[in-house]
Design an enzyme around this catalytic site. Sequence first.
Site, short mmCIF file in Angstrom:
data_model
loop_
_atom_site.label_atom_id
_atom_site.label_comp_id
_atom_site.label_asym_id
_atom_site.label_seq_id
_atom_site.Cartn_x
_atom_site.Cartn_y
_atom_site.Cartn_z
N ASP A 261 0.80 -1.29 0.10
CA ASP A 261 -0.10 -0.07 -0.11
C ASP A 261 0.77 1.22 0.01
OD1 ASP A 261 -2.47 -1.40 0.01
OD2 ASP A 261 -2.48 -1.74 2.05
N ASP B 206 -6.73 -1.65 -5.09
CA ASP B 206 -7.92 -1.48 -3.93
C ASP B 206 -8.89 -0.26 -4.61
OD1 ASP B 206 -6.83 -2.95 -1.82
OD2 ASP B 206 -5.82 -1.22 -1.15
#
Length: 179
Positions: free
Chosen positions: A130, A146
């Site tokens: 991330d 995502d």
Amino acid sequence: MKKKTLLYLKMIAFVVILVILDQISKFVATANLMGKSKYIVIKGLLSFNYLEGGNKGAAWGIFSGKILMFVIITIIAIVIISIFMRNITGIMCNEGKSATLMVLQYTFGMLMAGAVGNLIDRVVNGSVVDFICFEFIDFPIFNVADCYVTVSCVLIVVMCLLKLKEEDFNKIFTIKKNY
């Protein structure tokens, strides 16, 4: 080449391209952000901030460390998404293309790409890479896959509620073969 086969190949290419873009973004983020302070893109709004092995679970870290569970659930989700996409292809080939069905087909492709992108990370790294951070709200750091999942889920709900005919909805969201 048959019309169905061509549609399948287009969707496979679309999904593969999105997965490649996701993986490239994660590679670039890892290479340029790991071990460094965050990179401000727009002050007070958006930054890139590598999260070292941070996401070992789902959103907000739920079910952290349950890699095998995520792999199994993701594979099941990919199979179900594939069935829905096959059903949409059948409707488009047998009853004619519609803009709504085509957008829905690509939206499911985006959902699949997000699932596959994060699945690759979980299998290869044991966690999801991330790096995208909204500065203006307290929100978890996330990645391109995502974004695919979030945007596609919103679009699927909106299209099912506002654009999709009931008979098409019933044909798409069934597991048995309609075509």
